[in-house]
Motif scaffolding. Structure first.
Motif, PDB file in Angstrom:
ATOM      1  N   ILE A 195       0.854  -1.181   0.000  1.00  0.00           N
ATOM      2  CA  ILE A 195       0.000   0.000   0.000  1.00  0.00           C
ATOM      3  C   ILE A 195       0.898   1.241   0.000  1.00  0.00           C
ATOM      4  N   HIS A 196       0.564   2.180  -0.866  1.00  0.00           N
ATOM      5  CA  HIS A 196       1.292   3.452  -0.924  1.00  0.00           C
ATOM      6  C   HIS A 196       0.563   4.525  -0.124  1.00  0.00           C
ATOM      7  N   LEU A 228      -3.936  -1.573  -2.655  1.00  0.00           N
ATOM      8  CA  LEU A 228      -2.959  -2.662  -2.722  1.00  0.00           C
ATOM      9  C   LEU A 228      -2.501  -2.823  -4.169  1.00  0.00           C
ATOM     10  N   LYS A 229      -1.229  -2.547  -4.414  1.00  0.00           N
ATOM     11  CA  LYS A 229      -0.703  -2.570  -5.776  1.00  0.00           C
ATOM     12  C   LYS A 229       0.642  -3.304  -5.815  1.00  0.00           C
ATOM     13  N   PRO A 230       0.975  -3.889  -6.963  1.00  0.00           N
ATOM     14  CA  PRO A 230       2.266  -4.576  -7.081  1.00  0.00           C
ATOM     15  C   PRO A 230       3.429  -3.601  -6.997  1.00  0.00           C
ATOM     16  N   ILE A 231       4.514  -4.085  -6.445  1.00  0.00           N
ATOM     17  CA  ILE A 231       5.711  -3.263  -6.299  1.00  0.00           C
ATOM     18  C   ILE A 231       6.936  -4.164  -6.451  1.00  0.00           C
ATOM     19  N   SER A 232       7.980  -3.631  -7.025  1.00  0.00           N
ATOM     20  CA  SER A 232       9.247  -4.339  -7.139  1.00  0.00           C
ATOM     21  C   SER A 232      10.213  -3.755  -6.111  1.00  0.00           C
ATOM     22  N   LEU A 233      10.840  -4.616  -5.327  1.00  0.00           N
ATOM     23  CA  LEU A 233      11.711  -4.170  -4.238  1.00  0.00           C
ATOM     24  C   LEU A 233      13.099  -4.804  -4.364  1.00  0.00           C
ATOM     25  N   THR A 238      -5.238  -2.539   8.809  1.00  0.00           N
ATOM     26  CA  THR A 238      -4.043  -1.736   8.550  1.00  0.00           C
ATOM     27  C   THR A 238      -4.127  -1.067   7.190  1.00  0.00           C
ATOM     28  N   ARG A 239      -4.553  -1.813   6.179  1.00  0.00           N
ATOM     29  CA  ARG A 239      -4.707  -1.236   4.839  1.00  0.00           C
ATOM     30  C   ARG A 239      -5.648  -0.029   4.844  1.00  0.00           C
ATOM     31  N   ALA A 240      -6.694  -0.120   5.681  1.00  0.00           N
ATOM     32  CA  ALA A 240      -7.676   0.958   5.770  1.00  0.00           C
ATOM     33  C   ALA A 240      -7.212   2.108   6.658  1.00  0.00           C
ATOM     34  N   ALA A 296      -4.141 -10.882  -6.525  1.00  0.00           N
ATOM     35  CA  ALA A 296      -5.563 -10.713  -6.220  1.00  0.00           C
ATOM     36  C   ALA A 296      -5.793 -10.268  -4.779  1.00  0.00           C
ATOM     37  N   ALA A 297      -4.750  -9.802  -4.101  1.00  0.00           N
ATOM     38  CA  ALA A 297      -4.878  -9.434  -2.680  1.00  0.00           C
ATOM     39  C   ALA A 297      -5.956  -8.371  -2.467  1.00  0.00           C
ATOM     40  N   GLY A 298      -6.013  -7.369  -3.337  1.00  0.00           N
ATOM     41  CA  GLY A 298      -7.021  -6.321  -3.189  1.00  0.00           C
ATOM     42  C   GLY A 298      -8.426  -6.866  -3.315  1.00  0.00           C
ATOM     43  N   PHE A 299      -8.649  -7.732  -4.307  1.00  0.00           N
ATOM     44  CA  PHE A 299      -9.963  -8.363  -4.487  1.00  0.00           C
ATOM     45  C   PHE A 299     -10.322  -9.193  -3.257  1.00  0.00           C
ATOM     46  N   ALA A 300      -9.348  -9.917  -2.723  1.00  0.00           N
ATOM     47  CA  ALA A 300      -9.600 -10.730  -1.526  1.00  0.00           C
ATOM     48  C   ALA A 300      -9.975  -9.848  -0.340  1.00  0.00           C
ATOM     49  N   HIS A 301      -9.290  -8.735  -0.157  1.00  0.00           N
ATOM     50  CA  HIS A 301      -9.640  -7.802   0.916  1.00  0.00           C
ATOM     51  C   HIS A 301     -11.079  -7.313   0.753  1.00  0.00           C
ATOM     52  N   GLN A 302     -11.461  -7.021  -0.469  1.00  0.00           N
ATOM     53  CA  GLN A 302     -12.821  -6.545  -0.728  1.00  0.00           C
ATOM     54  C   GLN A 302     -13.849  -7.604  -0.344  1.00  0.00           C
TER      55      GLN A 302
END
Length: 313
Positions: free
Chosen positions: A10-11, A19-24, A50-52, A290-296
């Protein structure tokens, strides 16, 4: 080894879409840490809060964005720091890591310490193993805090959800008489194995009882109506703990809250019961993306199953 890895982060705090993909850059374990290739992680209510931007973990991390969520882990040891003992490259492990202020398992790799992990049998490696950790430890520690005599029934509300269904199984494995308080059928594999009671019946006949309150909020408050003087309640959801404990005190009920902590001995018992077929976990798997969809789905109460995320699918 590759120079970077993928995660979901999360940014900013907000709706599931944050919730978005990120490269670290690839993680570098310290002397007392291990680098773990994450085979699976699991979504827990604290991740959603936490996301909220709700709760202690969000408050502690508001200056640490972007933030990779997640505490549950099933994975393979890739690298051990020089001070790590008891583990080696190639070991399969499970654990709850970084709780509560250092999440990071919604990712292909994570760092962990040896006091957070146990080894698991490499001949029976299933992605749902990650879902036993935070939820199982929460249930185990709530039961231990309740101080219910073995000759008295132990009640668990919300018994059709993940923590509740694990709690009734763990309590039964510990030798308690268990009564599941729920609006609907228990998950597959548990229906018919436990005495069930609906909420109307529970509150209509107040008596001295020992209750694990998995649901909290309005449901937890309502369940207090089923408890007479000298009853005991251990309530799990942190957002309503203070309210429920205060209300319990007013009616002469012993109330406690519980905040899960890492405990290798307890996690080992949970895993052993799972291996012996004495513990089942209703679950479904999704790719990490699909983490964002799962949270929803979880926020809309459309999933009672544990959602397991697969970073390498």
């Amino acid at each position: 080894m590759q120079s970077d890895y993928q995660a979901m982060a999360i940014h900013a705090f907000g709706e599931p879409g944050v919730l978005k993909p990120i490269s670290l850059p690839m993680l570098q374990p310290q002397k007392d840490e291990m680098l773990i290739k994450v085979r699976s992680t699991a979504i827990n209510p604290i991740d959603v809060k936490t996301r909220a931007g709700i709760g202690f973990a969000a408050e502690q991390n508001k200056g640490n964005l972007p933030l990779v969520l997640g505490y549950d882990l099933f994975g393979e040891v890739e690298q051990c720091g020089s001070d790590v003992t008891g583990f080696k490259q190639g070991d399969f492990v499970i654990g709850m890591i970084g709780f509560a202020t250092q999440p990071g398992t919604y990712a292909q790799y994570a760092k962990a310490r040896s006091n957070e992990l146990i080894k698991v049998d490499n001949t029976n490696i299933e992605p749902q193993l990650s879902g036993l950790c935070l939820a199982g430890l929460t249930a185990f520690q709530a039961i231990s805090s309740l101080d219910c005599p073995k000759n008295q029934p132990l009640y668990v509300n919300g018994a059709n959800g993940t923590v509740g269904s694990l709690a009734i199984q763990i309590a039964a494995n510990m030798g308690y008489q268990v009564i599941a308080v729920t609006r609907s059928e228990l998950p597959a594999g548990l229906a018919g194995k436990f005495v069930q009671m609906d909420y109307d019946e529970f509150v209509s006949n107040p008596s001295k009882r020992y209750l694990i309150d998995v649901v909290g909020l309005e449901v937890g408050m309502r369940c207090l109506q089923g408890l007479s003087v000298q009853s005991s309640i251990v309530t799990i959801p942190t957002l309503s703990q203070a309210q429920i404990i205060a209300a319990a005190k007013l009616q002469g009920v012993n109330g406690k809250g519980v905040l899960v902590v890492k405990n290798k001995a307890q996690l080992q018992r949970i895993y052993s019961w799972y291996q012996q077929g004495k513990l089942v976990l209703a679950h479904k798997t999704m790719p990490l993306s699909a983490a964002g969809f799962a949270h929803q789905q979880i926020e809309q109460n459309n999933s009672k199953e544990k959602v397991i995320l697969l970073p390498w699918s």
